[in-house]
Structures are given as C-alpha cells and as structure tokens.
Design a protein around this motif. Structure first.
Motif, short mmCIF file in Angstrom:
data_model
loop_
_atom_site.label_atom_id
_atom_site.label_comp_id
_atom_site.label_asym_id
_atom_site.label_seq_id
_atom_site.Cartn_x
_atom_site.Cartn_y
_atom_site.Cartn_z
N ALA A 102 0.86 -1.19 0.00
CA ALA A 102 0.00 0.00 0.00
C ALA A 102 0.89 1.23 0.00
O ALA A 102 1.73 1.40 0.89
N LEU A 103 0.71 2.10 -0.99
CA LEU A 103 1.55 3.28 -1.19
C LEU A 103 0.73 4.55 -1.09
O LEU A 103 -0.39 4.61 -1.63
N HIS A 104 1.25 5.57 -0.43
CA HIS A 104 0.66 6.90 -0.47
C HIS A 104 1.08 7.59 -1.77
O HIS A 104 2.26 7.57 -2.12
N VAL A 105 0.12 8.19 -2.46
CA VAL A 105 0.41 8.86 -3.73
C VAL A 105 -0.17 10.27 -3.71
O VAL A 105 -1.19 10.52 -3.06
N ALA A 106 0.48 11.17 -4.41
CA ALA A 106 0.06 12.57 -4.40
C ALA A 106 -1.18 12.81 -5.26
O ALA A 106 -2.03 13.63 -4.93
N ASP A 107 -1.28 12.11 -6.38
CA ASP A 107 -2.40 12.28 -7.31
C ASP A 107 -2.89 10.88 -7.69
O ASP A 107 -2.23 10.17 -8.45
N LEU A 108 -4.04 10.48 -7.15
CA LEU A 108 -4.51 9.11 -7.33
C LEU A 108 -4.75 8.78 -8.80
O LEU A 108 -4.33 7.71 -9.28
N VAL B 193 -9.04 5.74 -2.29
CA VAL B 193 -8.15 4.58 -2.35
C VAL B 193 -8.49 3.73 -3.57
O VAL B 193 -9.67 3.46 -3.83
N SER B 194 -7.45 3.31 -4.31
CA SER B 194 -7.64 2.45 -5.46
C SER B 194 -7.04 1.08 -5.18
O SER B 194 -5.92 0.97 -4.67
N TYR B 195 -7.81 0.03 -5.51
CA TYR B 195 -7.35 -1.35 -5.38
C TYR B 195 -7.14 -1.89 -6.79
O TYR B 195 -8.07 -1.86 -7.61
N LEU B 196 -5.93 -2.37 -7.08
CA LEU B 196 -5.58 -2.79 -8.43
C LEU B 196 -5.05 -4.22 -8.44
O LEU B 196 -4.44 -4.67 -7.46
N LEU C 26 -3.30 1.93 -3.71
CA LEU C 26 -2.82 3.30 -3.81
C LEU C 26 -3.74 4.20 -3.00
O LEU C 26 -4.95 4.21 -3.21
N VAL C 27 -3.15 4.93 -2.06
CA VAL C 27 -3.90 5.78 -1.14
C VAL C 27 -3.55 7.24 -1.44
O VAL C 27 -2.38 7.63 -1.33
#
Length: 307
Positions: free
Chosen positions: A9-15, A37-40, A51-52
């Motif tokens: 699980a990663l923190h991202v600036a622009d989902l 939050v996106s689950y891929l 991705l958070v």
C-alpha cells in the motif's frame, strides 16, 4: 507462517495519475475505488496493489503478507512480539478484498500487515501485463534483528546472502518474497512484479518511455541471487519498481542457498555495478497507525461493525 507475499500500500500525491501509470505501464486494472483509495490487480486476486491518495504524507503504508486462515492470524501475536515485532493494534476486519488483518512493526520500523481471506475477481483479459506482485526489498540498519524477525516472526526461510550487505528470503517456491539491504536508514528499496519472459521487460521499458518520457534506472540484465532478469524504474511518486522474469524456484530448480561475494557481478551477471541512482533510491515509511486505517473501510460497513 506467511504463505505468500500479498501486496503493498503506497501513499500517492495524485490518485488518478498514479493509477494511470500502473495501468499503462504495468497493465494493472482497478477492481475497486473508495474513499480516495484504489485497489488494483493483474490477475484474479482482488488486489495486488493499493494506492492511497495523500498529498502530505509521502511513503508506504504497509507491506502485506498472506497467512493461511483466521486461526493462523489469531496465533501470530505472540510469535511476532517474541521475534522483536511491535503490534500495531489488534485484529480488524471490514477492509475491502480481505477477511481480516493484523499489523506489526518490525525491529527496523517496517510496517507489515498479515491478512487472510483474499477475495477473487474476474481475471483481466489476456494482454501484455504483469502476472503477479512478486516481492519487496527493504533497507534496514540492523540486519541481524530484521532477519530474526523474518525467520522467527513471519516464518520466512533463507535463500541467499551477499556478504554483510544483503540477504534474500522466501515463503513459497519463489526464490525471494523479501530482500534486505544494509543502509543508513530504514526505507523501501523497491517493490516487484513477475513478468512472463525477458521480451516483456523490453516492452515495459518502451512503455515507460512512451507513457512518461522517462528512461529506466537499471537493466535489463540478470541477477546472481535468484537468477532472474531485472529492470528497474520509478513509479509516478518516486518509489522504485522492479520487473522480473525467470525467478528461480527453490524446489523445482533445486536451488541451493549460498553466500555470494560482494563483487558487483553478483547482482549484475551481464554488466556493471548498480548506478548511483539505484543505490540512493529509497521510499520512506509513512507514519504508522494502529489497527484498521481510516481509509480501509468496505462500502456498507460502519465503525461499530469493526472489532
């Protein structure tokens, strides 16, 4: 105890931009999106990547490891603490795609999420995409303490060592699901996907250039430990991805663990030493929180429903 490496699980600036990169370059598909939050995934598992969206706290949220069932999770607490881990709350449920989970911080500060009950989805159509989330490599200051935690706490088994600088560990047939590198501070070194063959790595490098106009960091070439082809590049938020093919299988290939020389040829069988950009890349550990993260709530659940 751990049966397979699950996801990160990663923190991202622009989902949207981060999801687009994973879709265009890796071939991931989004199975669910809720609460920023996106689950891929790239196969029939509900997710191989989380991705958070978090524009303030850069870093990874957790490294996820699957265990067999709820009983294994229930019995993990004492073992994890005895091996130097610090529990981050108790077992919780209500997170999309899985049954329940427990978080623990390793002696070097890395945050692991043990979980069971991964849901399945319809697999994506055939395409030029990764096959699965393969392994995680972390940087640590105290190798001995972290290795004890992997061995006695998580149940990983030794695969290879490169002097005092690095070691590789497995929980299933794959040569490594976790790797450790000695470094000044604890960070994520990289996360890795499995690809079907060497040609697919070249096509991935083409997509990195076409999608973002960026060159790769290192490779393609072949590692000694694990005997796999490799290719490294940064994702949209600066975390490093490794693409692998032909990773050694411990029993099927009759792989014998060994201690390798610290010569550069150990980790690059075909070429030169790793570039400085590879060595200096590190993705931080996000500030850990106990129990279920605030964003990890399946639709239709409520706080009262979570243990």
């Amino acid at each position: 105890m751990v049966t397979r490496v699950g996801h990160i699980a990663l923190h991202v600036a622009d989902l949207d931009r981060a999801v687009d990169f994973q879709q265009q370059v890796i071939g991931m598909v989004e199975t669910e999106r809720a609460a920023g939050v996106s689950y891929l995934t790239c196969n029939d598992r509900h997710h191989e990547l989380i991705l958070v969206e978090d524009r303030i706290n850069r870093g990874y949220e957790h490294l996820a490891m699957e265990v067999a069932d709820a009983a294994a999770l229930e019995g993990a607490a004492r073992r994890l603490q005895a091996s130097g881990g610090t529990l981050l709350g108790g077992i919780y449920d209500g997170e999309p795609g899985i049954d329940r989970a427990l978080k623990v911080q390793s002696p070097n500060g890395h945050v692991y999420k043990l979980f069971c009950g991964m849901e399945t989805v319809d697999a994506p159509p055939p395409g030029d995409r990764a096959e699965k989330f393969e392994h995680i490599s972390t940087k640590v200051r105290n190798m001995r303490a972290e290795e004890r935690f992997l061995r006695e706490g998580l149940g990983f088994r030794f695969s290879d060592r490169m002097g005092f600088l690095a070691s590789w560990w497995h929980c299933d047939e794959d040569h490594h699901g976790l790797a450790l590198t000695l470094a000044p501070r604890p960070e994520l070194s990289h996360y890795a996907y499995t690809w079907p063959d060497f040609g697919s790595l070249g096509r991935t490098a083409d997509r990195v250039l076409a999608a973002r106009g960026r060159k790769c960091i290192w490779g393609p070439s072949r590692h000694g430990p694990g005997n796999n082809h490799f290719l490294y590049f940064h994702d949209e938020d600066g975390a490093m991805i490794e693409c692998c093919s032909e990773l050694a299988q411990m029993q099927a290939d009759g792989y014998q663990p060994r201690t390798w020389s610290m010569h550069p040829k150990t980790i690059n069988q075909w070429g030169s030493a790793p570039p400085l950009r590879f060595l200096l890349t590190g993705f931080p550990i996000a500030e850990p929180t106990p129990g279920r993260p605030s964003w990890a709530m399946a639709p239709g659940r409520s706080l009262e429903a979570v243990r």
